[in-house]
Design a protein around this motif. Sequence first.
Motif, PDB file in Angstrom:
ATOM      1  N   UNK A 291       0.788  -1.232   0.000  1.00 30.10           N
ATOM      2  CA  UNK A 291       0.000   0.000   0.000  1.00 30.10           C
ATOM      3  C   UNK A 291       0.825   1.289   0.000  1.00 30.10           C
ATOM      4  N   UNK A 292       2.145   1.207  -0.108  1.00 31.02           N
ATOM      5  CA  UNK A 292       2.930   2.443  -0.068  1.00 31.02           C
ATOM      6  C   UNK A 292       2.551   3.394  -1.199  1.00 31.02           C
ATOM      7  N   UNK A 293       2.092   2.860  -2.315  1.00 31.15           N
ATOM      8  CA  UNK A 293       1.667   3.732  -3.413  1.00 31.15           C
ATOM      9  C   UNK A 293       0.561   4.685  -2.963  1.00 31.15           C
ATOM     10  N   UNK A 298      -0.092   8.831  -3.033  1.00 35.65           N
ATOM     11  CA  UNK A 298      -1.261   9.674  -2.774  1.00 35.65           C
ATOM     12  C   UNK A 298      -0.879  10.993  -2.142  1.00 35.65           C
ATOM     13  N   UNK A 299       0.105  10.954  -1.253  1.00 35.06           N
ATOM     14  CA  UNK A 299       0.579  12.187  -0.626  1.00 35.06           C
ATOM     15  C   UNK A 299       1.295  13.069  -1.641  1.00 35.06           C
ATOM     16  N   UNK A 371       0.299   9.662 -10.041  1.00 34.37           N
ATOM     17  CA  UNK A 371      -0.561   9.662 -11.223  1.00 34.37           C
ATOM     18  C   UNK A 371      -1.830   8.856 -10.962  1.00 34.37           C
ATOM     19  N   UNK A 372      -1.679   7.689 -10.328  1.00 37.12           N
ATOM     20  CA  UNK A 372      -2.848   6.852 -10.045  1.00 37.12           C
ATOM     21  C   UNK A 372      -3.795   7.564  -9.076  1.00 37.12           C
ATOM     22  N   UNK A 373      -3.249   8.285  -8.104  1.00 37.61           N
ATOM     23  CA  UNK A 373      -4.103   9.045  -7.183  1.00 37.61           C
ATOM     24  C   UNK A 373      -4.893  10.115  -7.930  1.00 37.61           C
ATOM     25  N   UNK A 394     -10.156  10.032   1.582  1.00 32.64           N
ATOM     26  CA  UNK A 394      -9.174  10.256   2.650  1.00 32.64           C
ATOM     27  C   UNK A 394      -9.877  10.488   3.989  1.00 32.64           C
ATOM     28  N   UNK A 395     -10.973  11.211   3.969  1.00 37.03           N
ATOM     29  CA  UNK A 395     -11.713  11.447   5.212  1.00 37.03           C
ATOM     30  C   UNK A 395     -12.367  10.166   5.733  1.00 37.03           C
ATOM     31  N   UNK A 396     -12.820   9.309   4.826  1.00 37.25           N
ATOM     32  CA  UNK A 396     -13.396   8.031   5.253  1.00 37.25           C
ATOM     33  C   UNK A 396     -12.326   7.154   5.898  1.00 37.25           C
ATOM     34  N   UNK A 397     -11.146   7.104   5.305  1.00 41.96           N
ATOM     35  CA  UNK A 397     -10.045   6.342   5.897  1.00 41.96           C
ATOM     36  C   UNK A 397      -9.666   6.911   7.263  1.00 41.96           C
ATOM     37  N   UNK A 398      -9.676   8.233   7.379  1.00 42.77           N
ATOM     38  CA  UNK A 398      -9.372   8.890   8.657  1.00 42.77           C
ATOM     39  C   UNK A 398     -10.413   8.521   9.716  1.00 42.77           C
TER      40      UNK A 398
END
Length: 588
Positions: A291-293, A298-299, A371-373, A394-398
């Motif tokens: 998941x580092x991608x 993503x960052x 690019x994928x993000x 991102x908010x859902x993951x948070x």
Amino acid sequence: MPEAVHYRVSMLRPHSHLFEVEATFPAGPDVLDAVLPVWTPGSYLVREFARQVQDMSASGPGGEPLAVQRVDKRAWRVQAKGRAVTLRYRVYANELTVRTSHLDGSHGYFNGATLFLYTEATRGLEHLVTLEAPADWKAFAALERRGEAFVAQDYDELVDSPFEVGPHTPLTFTAAGVPHEVVVWGDAVPDEARLCSDLQRICEAQARMYGGLPMRRYLFLLYLTDKGRGGLEHKASTSLLFPRAGLQNSRGWEDLLTLAAHEYFHLWNIKRVKPRALVPFDYAQENYTSLLWAFEGGTSYYDNVFVLRAGLMSDSRYLTRLGETLSALHATPGRKTQTLAEASLVSWVKHYRPDEHSPNSAISYYLKGEVVAALLDLELRRATDNARGLDDLMRLLWQRYGDESGVPEEGVEAAASEVAGKDLGAFFDRAVRSTEELDYSVFSHVGLEVRFRPRESSSDKGGSPPPRVKGEPKPKGWLGVTTKGSATIATVLDGSPAQEAGLYVDDELVALDGWRLDAAGLLSRTEDKSPGDTVRLTVFRRDRLVEVPVTLGQKPADAVWLARVDKPTDAQKAAYQAWLGAPWEEPG
């Protein structure tokens, strides 16, 4: 209340580059095994920090000497017999990176993983740090203070809190009600007020997305050097390494802001919402996740986005930078060899250990992940008629994993499908789990299309359309190498004319068709030729003069830019504005 682990770090002899450390562990087991991490979170490479430890000794609570035995590369054993134990040792620190430690006459900087021995039995206890430094030096860390001591609630917090000690005067500002400090080493920032103002705007833009900040104070450590660029995120601080010359121009200033925005966004994305494979950190070995991608790539997507949202970058400039990222991706043959999931998983042996063949065999999870993000953001917007996007993911993951319980390997994809209201498995199959070229058709949702052209020069990063010329441009010859130094081959690209002809890495280029050349001349003179022309390259190979005939190919169209469609619909214009927060402007 359980006793704490105490450290005393002395840097009274800074010219030696040796930190002198005392580590006192409370009474506990009969056998004490003190160990040092082999890596530091955020930098996925086994760095063997224990190689810099020397002069280890041990004593009991009354100062009586105790035997200490080195048992492996990272561990020291003491027969404690239930007593408290103090270990004394020195750590050589002369590597100025954001991941290591550095001590000289100007300052002391250290990451906890390089200095602080720990035991598994005491890892969850409080850890206290006191410092001895030259009289005019002050200490900075994100940890709370208790008298003269810095206090970490456990070893993980300690390792996640780098220290900077030196004769510094910090810059300060408040963002979203939270105090921030900026400590600069190496040179003065040309415009301190501007730096604080720009950082404040970026921090507040990120706080608005998440509804506030997750820490009580924050520390930027900025190291201005002659070369090098990088950052390392921490739970309430970051270390940034940046070339001082870059601050003299607008592009360099923009790069510094995107670097700071990247590390700050990690406050949520990986410091608190993190892969489950990293919970808890195993400091003894590699921690594998695919998941580092999502967490780094993503960052990387958001670092530009938040400079844009802070009003410090125009939307057209943002599209140029995204085009440059696309160009870097398409200049890397390894995108056809390694999937994004695999790039994340094997970062320990690929991304942080590049060699001359890496461009052919690997892809950066930062680069392709960005690019994928971007594509995922647009995919979510298209699927929901612009009602939701990557911010909502991102908010859902948070909301779901901000308690640091960890995101399962399938968690990002599952949450994205939930936000989209449909199964996005096909998107992830192609973008993350295959080596197919990415599908750029989703850019049409915001009135854009991806276009390709050959690069104009070695300094051409893409991102912009080709210069206007009359008639069809003449096809340029292409060799397919990168160079280092004056004219030595650094990489031979897979499938290139150079590879087919038998040119090798470390061949020293001497002449083309009998005429002397250097790296710049190599590019210009091969591009003056036509595809299909044969040239004679003379090289030194292991000190022997060799002549290699090469039939040139056609220069690839790997410079990318994002063009606005000619006749955008109102829906495309609205989607564009919803995405970048700027009104659609017709191309000039």
